[in-house]
Design a protein around this motif. Sequence first.
Motif, PDB file in Angstrom:
ATOM      1  N   LEU A 130       1.681   4.166  -3.004  1.00 40.49           N
ATOM      2  CA  LEU A 130       1.370   5.716  -2.848  1.00 40.49           C
ATOM      3  C   LEU A 130       2.519   6.226  -3.235  1.00 40.49           C
ATOM      4  O   LEU A 130       2.537   7.459  -4.032  1.00 40.49           O
ATOM      5  CB  LEU A 130       0.819   6.046  -1.546  1.00 40.49           C
TER       6      LEU A 130
ATOM      7  N   TRP B 174      -8.978   4.504  -0.721  1.00 46.08           N
ATOM      8  CA  TRP B 174      -8.542   3.139   0.264  1.00 46.08           C
ATOM      9  C   TRP B 174      -9.183   3.674   1.607  1.00 46.08           C
ATOM     10  O   TRP B 174      -9.692   2.550   2.231  1.00 46.08           O
ATOM     11  CB  TRP B 174      -7.194   3.178   0.398  1.00 46.08           C
TER      12      TRP B 174
ATOM     13  N   GLU C  53       0.797  -1.183   0.090  1.00 44.94           N
ATOM     14  CA  GLU C  53       0.014   0.028  -0.049  1.00 44.94           C
ATOM     15  C   GLU C  53       0.805   1.079  -0.007  1.00 44.94           C
ATOM     16  O   GLU C  53       0.711   2.201  -0.835  1.00 44.94           O
ATOM     17  CB  GLU C  53      -0.807  -0.050   1.227  1.00 44.94           C
TER      18      GLU C  53
ATOM     19  N   ALA D 136      -5.196   7.355  -1.347  1.00 40.30           N
ATOM     20  CA  ALA D 136      -5.447   7.076  -0.088  1.00 40.30           C
ATOM     21  C   ALA D 136      -6.969   7.504   0.487  1.00 40.30           C
ATOM     22  O   ALA D 136      -7.306   6.649   1.183  1.00 40.30           O
ATOM     23  CB  ALA D 136      -4.547   8.200   0.908  1.00 40.30           C
TER      24      ALA D 136
END
Length: 122
Positions: free
Chosen positions: A23, A55, A19, A52
């Motif tokens: 980014l 998510w 993750e 983000a």
Amino acid sequence: MKLPAPLHVFNEGLAFLLEVVALVVLAWWGWQSVDPLALRLLLAVAAPAAAATLWGLFAAPKARIAVPLAGVLAVKTLVFGAAAVAWYAMGRHTWATAFAVVVAVNTTFATLDRRAAMHQRT
């Protein structure tokens, strides 16, 4: 399929790392994709911020909006897919492919593990 505890911890840690990498790659792509400095800064901040936000709203373990598994997987596909495409667009074809494969394996194991854990609770 419930993963053994050490493999579960490793897979969850890998998921978090993936993750963060997504980014960073989106920010890197934003920085490299356009010429004017102001637009570079905007894209380098906006691309990872959008990922983000998506998510956090839909795919995080404590997401603000609960969606079915298919929705969570769709958001993960969108974010991770965007990172893989960004890497590919920057000419990092091997990294893009390796990232996509690791994400697919990690997400598959995580999904199976979480589903098994949910069935054990009921």
